[in-house]
Write a protein that holds these residues in place. Structure first.
Motif, PDB file in Angstrom:
ATOM      1  N   LEU A   1     -36.275   9.331 -27.056  1.00 39.62           N
ATOM      2  CA  LEU A   1     -35.490   9.234 -27.919  1.00 39.62           C
ATOM      3  C   LEU A   1     -33.947   9.852 -27.616  1.00 39.62           C
ATOM      4  O   LEU A   1     -33.013   9.357 -28.321  1.00 39.62           O
ATOM      5  CB  LEU A   1     -35.836   9.958 -29.455  1.00 39.62           C
TER       6      LEU A   1
ATOM      7  N   GLY B   1     -29.360   8.601 -29.896  1.00 40.97           N
ATOM      8  CA  GLY B   1     -30.117   9.938 -29.631  1.00 40.97           C
ATOM      9  C   GLY B   1     -29.580  10.885 -28.707  1.00 40.97           C
ATOM     10  O   GLY B   1     -29.857  12.204 -28.869  1.00 40.97           O
TER      11      GLY B   1
ATOM     12  N   GLY C   1     -26.068  12.059 -31.170  1.00 35.08           N
ATOM     13  CA  GLY C   1     -26.212  12.222 -32.929  1.00 35.08           C
ATOM     14  C   GLY C   1     -25.261  11.415 -33.567  1.00 35.08           C
ATOM     15  O   GLY C   1     -25.185  11.548 -34.737  1.00 35.08           O
TER      16      GLY C   1
ATOM     17  N   THR D   1     -23.196   8.768 -35.538  1.00 38.25           N
ATOM     18  CA  THR D   1     -23.671   7.851 -36.518  1.00 38.25           C
ATOM     19  C   THR D   1     -22.746   6.681 -36.868  1.00 38.25           C
ATOM     20  O   THR D   1     -21.631   6.916 -36.582  1.00 38.25           O
ATOM     21  CB  THR D   1     -24.286   8.645 -37.584  1.00 38.25           C
TER      22      THR D   1
ATOM     23  N   ARG E   1     -31.185  12.641 -37.744  1.00 32.35           N
ATOM     24  CA  ARG E   1     -32.530  12.704 -37.061  1.00 32.35           C
ATOM     25  C   ARG E   1     -33.058  14.351 -36.884  1.00 32.35           C
ATOM     26  O   ARG E   1     -32.275  15.110 -36.700  1.00 32.35           O
ATOM     27  CB  ARG E   1     -32.138  12.299 -35.432  1.00 32.35           C
TER      28      ARG E   1
ATOM     29  N   SER F   1     -34.706  16.257 -34.077  1.00 27.57           N
ATOM     30  CA  SER F   1     -35.195  16.117 -32.831  1.00 27.57           C
ATOM     31  C   SER F   1     -36.550  16.725 -32.491  1.00 27.57           C
ATOM     32  O   SER F   1     -37.256  16.335 -31.890  1.00 27.57           O
ATOM     33  CB  SER F   1     -34.111  16.747 -32.089  1.00 27.57           C
TER      34      SER F   1
ATOM     35  N   ASP G   1     -39.076  14.194 -33.647  1.00 28.60           N
ATOM     36  CA  ASP G   1     -38.650  12.874 -33.048  1.00 28.60           C
ATOM     37  C   ASP G   1     -38.716  11.821 -34.295  1.00 28.60           C
ATOM     38  O   ASP G   1     -39.491  10.913 -34.214  1.00 28.60           O
ATOM     39  CB  ASP G   1     -39.720  12.178 -32.092  1.00 28.60           C
ATOM     40  N   THR G   2     -38.158  12.162 -35.093  1.00 30.37           N
ATOM     41  CA  THR G   2     -38.363  11.396 -36.505  1.00 30.37           C
ATOM     42  C   THR G   2     -36.736  11.042 -37.002  1.00 30.37           C
ATOM     43  O   THR G   2     -35.683  12.182 -37.011  1.00 30.37           O
ATOM     44  CB  THR G   2     -38.842  12.044 -37.646  1.00 30.37           C
ATOM     45  N   VAL G   3     -36.404   9.816 -37.378  1.00 35.71           N
ATOM     46  CA  VAL G   3     -35.151   9.382 -37.827  1.00 35.71           C
ATOM     47  C   VAL G   3     -35.425   9.211 -39.181  1.00 35.71           C
ATOM     48  O   VAL G   3     -36.335   8.341 -39.766  1.00 35.71           O
ATOM     49  CB  VAL G   3     -34.536   8.584 -37.201  1.00 35.71           C
TER      50      VAL G   3
ATOM     51  N   CYS H   1     -36.966   0.136 -39.230  1.00 35.35           N
ATOM     52  CA  CYS H   1     -36.483   0.799 -38.204  1.00 35.35           C
ATOM     53  C   CYS H   1     -36.713   0.165 -36.866  1.00 35.35           C
ATOM     54  O   CYS H   1     -37.524  -0.392 -36.648  1.00 35.35           O
ATOM     55  CB  CYS H   1     -36.527   2.266 -38.265  1.00 35.35           C
TER      56      CYS H   1
END
Length: 124
Positions: free
Chosen positions: A29, A53, A56, A58, A72, A74, A77-79, A96
């Motif tokens: 990611l 990733g 960060g 946006t 995110r 880290s 590993d989730t957004v 997504c």
């Protein structure tokens, strides 16, 4: 094997909030961009926001600024996509997607891996 999946859709009352989660595996990611998109019935799929990733950073489509926030985790590993002040016109399938590489994009065709989508219905 690359896997991308969304969670957290459902029925939300107008003015309410919802948080969608996007989990990703099978790729790094840190070297990809994750974008959130949505598709309302009868309409084309369009971009909401994207997060890099690598650092960060946006990016948001103008109509989403102020109500939607992408972030995110880290470690997991989730957004996430936090959606506030939801309106009936926000009703859509939310997706997504992951785009490998250093940049970001609002173009659906630039994203290599997609989740199955999660439905958000804003209604009283």
């Amino acid at each position: 094997q690359v896997q991308v999946a969304e969670f957290g859709g459902g029925l939300v009352q107008p003015g309410g909030s919802a948080r969608l989660s996007c989990t990703a595996s099978g790729f790094n990611l840190d070297h990809a961009a994750i974008g959130w998109f949505r598709q309302a019935p009868g309409k084309a799929r369009g971009a909401i926001a994207c997060i890099l990733g690598s650092d960060g950073s946006t990016f948001y489509e103008d109509p989403m600024k102020g109500r939607f926030t992408i972030a995110r985790d880290s470690v997991r590993d989730t957004v996430y996509l936090q959606m506030n002040s939801l309106k009936p016109e926000d009703t859509a399938d939310y997706f997504c997607a992951a785009m490998p590489g250093p940049g970001w994009s609002r173009v659906t065709g630039h994203y290599s891996w997609w989740g199955q989508g999660t439905q958000v219905t804003v209604s009283s």
